[in-house]
Design an enzyme around this catalytic site. Structure first.
Site, PDB file in Angstrom:
ATOM      1  CB  CYS A  55      68.049   9.005  21.777  1.00 52.48           C
ATOM      2  SG  CYS A  55      66.232   8.038  21.286  1.00 52.48           S
ATOM      3  CG  ASP A  87      66.434   4.111  14.354  1.00 52.69           C
ATOM      4  OD1 ASP A  87      66.968   5.179  14.019  1.00 52.69           O
ATOM      5  OD2 ASP A  87      66.373   2.903  13.966  1.00 52.69           O
ATOM      6  CB  CYS A 128      69.293   7.561  18.829  1.00 54.13           C
ATOM      7  SG  CYS A 128      67.893   6.681  17.950  1.00 54.13           S
ATOM      8  CG  ASP A 129      68.064   2.318  17.554  1.00 55.79           C
ATOM      9  OD1 ASP A 129      68.002   2.659  18.617  1.00 55.79           O
ATOM     10  OD2 ASP A 129      67.103   1.916  16.914  1.00 55.79           O
ATOM     11  CE  LYS A 130      69.934   1.982  12.692  1.00 55.39           C
ATOM     12  NZ  LYS A 130      68.884   2.177  13.453  1.00 55.39           N
ATOM     13  CD  GLU A 450      64.718   0.040  13.258  1.00 55.10           C
ATOM     14  OE1 GLU A 450      65.955  -0.143  13.686  1.00 55.10           O
ATOM     15  OE2 GLU A 450      63.812   0.845  13.765  1.00 55.10           O
ATOM     16  CB  SER A 476      62.188  -1.572  15.471  1.00 56.34           C
ATOM     17  OG  SER A 476      62.338  -1.034  16.729  1.00 56.34           O
TER      18      SER A 476
END
Length: 560
Positions: A55, A87, A128-130, A450, A476
């Protein structure tokens, strides 16, 4: 660049000018800066590059292009790095506990670095996500002229003649456990599904948050959906470097952009795209940092009036690269504008309003990714907020990707994700069951893991349409099925989820916006008082500190 309206070196002048700053300048001369560079505005380039996941793997190269743009527009860039947790790689392990914690560390470290070096402006790069909300949280705290650039989505993999994402791999684990595919088939899929750099391809958390922040206006319109390995992404990064100098010249600050109206625009984008339920946590957290009043029930109000229009994975057919080809986030914004659901006057970092950008959207003829208003996938958005005697502070249900809105069944209670996963892979879950996974909340995990490994395994075993699942943890963005997450208060903070025992009747009723267990208030209180959660997983260090400080999921799970 616009004509400056205030001192472009409003912060860094105190760091670089005057006889008393000789030592500071001496240090900077030694690493290549000269008098000309130090006379210019200093722009922090906050990268979340890391070599441990796809990511963010390409962000070092992207940061170099951002710096090129900053220099071309008359600024002096200074790049720095922070952390990032994948994640997808940590999913199903204790390492996943660090994911949400990393959001706070990212925000804290960008804030500390920018305050320490008195940057005049900041460009934050996320993947990435966070890393996406973490960077924007920091920008809201700092409130210096800035913007966020999303590194872009991975291109889809190809397997057996079809496009695949990491979602199919997680679901294949369940299919493998059920004997539906063999080792060789699983191996072939895992080798094909993630073909390069970039964040997960569906409308999972990364692309959901990238869309939300572009519609919100803190990311430049047109930048986010350009895939990570698209040849034009480098040019996007250069333009972002130039743009931040214009933002600085205009004196525009993040809190000028992050308003109640722009947050509502972001929520509408999440709802119409069938986006990740993690957006609830992250947008609440950004609102806290920006000092904007936002409540969990705002998500339900907005989603309930917003049609689901985007046919995107995990519930639909397409991925982010397809959305980019179809017309991008601008096209999504135009659909919201056509529906009268967009606060059109909300400003963006480009200096223009989101309404002006939406009106200029170009739709690719024949595209099927974003439906017209008269052909919605569903009449309301992809999530709902439920309350009830199991979730007095609320919980989040994802509605995209399945048709069920009501489920009644016996509870199967698990004290951790691992315990639930063991039951799933042992084929110990029956149709009709309601899996209850607790002690996975922000404080109880800690870190609010998640449950993708569990939910994907259920789908892979063919139980996705037969069971429901609720947890004080998260789901997720790749999750689909009838799931209620973010149940609050969580078990370790005396939430009613602590009272549930095997066999108790659980009712999930979306129409009534209720999540209930068939117990009296008195019995719930008695059981909660007698409940003993597992011992704390961490006694010292960052994880223990987080568990002590973190707020409820209903308030964004923030530590400040």
């Amino acid at each position: 660049m616009a004509e400056p309206t205030f001192d472009l070196k409003h912060n860094s002048r105190a760091l670089t000018e005057g006889p008393e700053r000789a030592a500071a300048r001496s240090y900077l001369y030694g690493i290549g800066f000269d008098d000309e560079a130090l006379s210019k505005p200093i722009v922090g380039v906050a990268s979340t590059w890391i070599e441990a996941m796809p990511c963010n793997f390409h962000l070092r190269a992207l940061a170099a292009k951002v710096k090129e743009g900053i220099r071309a527009a008359g600024g002096t860039p200074m790049e720095f790095n922070t952390i990032a947790i994948s994640d997808g790689i940590t999913m199903g392990t204790s390492g996943m506990k660090t994911s949400l914690v990393s959001r706070e560390v990212i925000a804290d470290s960008i804030e500390i670095t920018a305050r320490g070096y008195l940057f005049d402006a900041v460009v934050a790069l996320s993947g990435c996500d966070k890393t996406i909300p973490g960077t924007v949280m920091a920008l809201a705290r700092l409130n210096v002229p800035s913007l966020m650039l999303y590194g872009g989505s991975i291109l889809p993999g190809h397997f057996n003649g079809r496009d695949v994402t990491i979602q199919e791999v997680f679901e294949a684990v369940g299919a493998h456990a059920a004997g539906k595919i063999d080792d060789a088939q699983l191996s072939a899929l895992e080798h094909a599904a993630s073909p390069g750099a970039g964040a997960c391809g569906g409308q999972f958390t990364a692309n959901t948050m990238a869309m939300a922040f572009e519609v919100m206006g803190i990311s430049p319109v047109g930048a986010a959906m350009v895939p990570a390995e698209d040849p034009t992404k480098a040019g996007v990064a250069v333009e972002c470097g130039k743009l931040v100098m214009d933002v600085l010249a205009r004196g525009q600050r993040p809190r000028d952009v992050i308003t109640k109206e722009s947050l509502e625009n972001a929520i509408a984008a999440v709802a119409t795209s069938g986006g990740s339920t993690n957006a609830v946590l992250h947008l609440l957290a950004v609102a806290v940092e920006a000092g904007v009043p936002l409540d969990i029930d705002d998500f339900d109000r907005i989603a309930n009036r917003t049609p689901l229009l985007c046919d995107l994975k995990p519930g639909g057919r397409y991925v982010a690269a397809d959305l980019h080809k179809a017309g991008g986030i601008q096209l999504v914004a135009r659909r919201l504008q056509e529906a009268g659901l967009l606060h059109e006057d909300a400003p963006t970092v480009t200096g223009r309003t989101i309404g002006e950008h939406a009106a200029e959207a170009t739709e690719t003829p024949g595209q099927q990714v974003v439906r017209p208003l008269d052909q919605p996938i569903k009449p309301t958005g992809g999530l709902a907020i439920l309350r009830g005697n199991l979730a007095p502070e609320g919980c989040v249900v994802k509605l995209a990707g399945h048709e069920r809105v009501h489920h009644v069944g016996p509870a199967r209670v698990f004290e951790s994700e691992e315990a639930a996963m063991a039951a799933v892979t042992a084929k110990d879950i029956r149709p009709g069951d309601v899996l209850v996974i607790r002690n996975e909340g922000p404080a109880g995990g800690p870190g609010m893991r998640e449950m993708l490994a569990v939910t994907a395994a259920l789908v892979g075993e063919g139980l996705g349409e037969e069971v429901a699942l609720l947890t004080d943890g998260r789901f997720s963005g790749a999750t689909h099925g009838f799931m209620a997450g973010h149940v609050a208060p969580e078990a370790v903070r005396a939430g009613p989820i602590a009272a549930v025992r095997d066999g108790d009747e659980i009712t999930v009723d979306v129409a009534a916006r209720r999540l209930d267990v068939g117990l009296s208030d008195e019995e719930i209180a008695r059981r909660v008082a007698a409940y003993e959660p597992p011992p704390a997983a961490y006694e010292t260090g960052a994880m223990a500190k987080y568990a002590k400080l973190v707020s409820s999921a209903a308030a964004g799970a923030v530590t400040g």
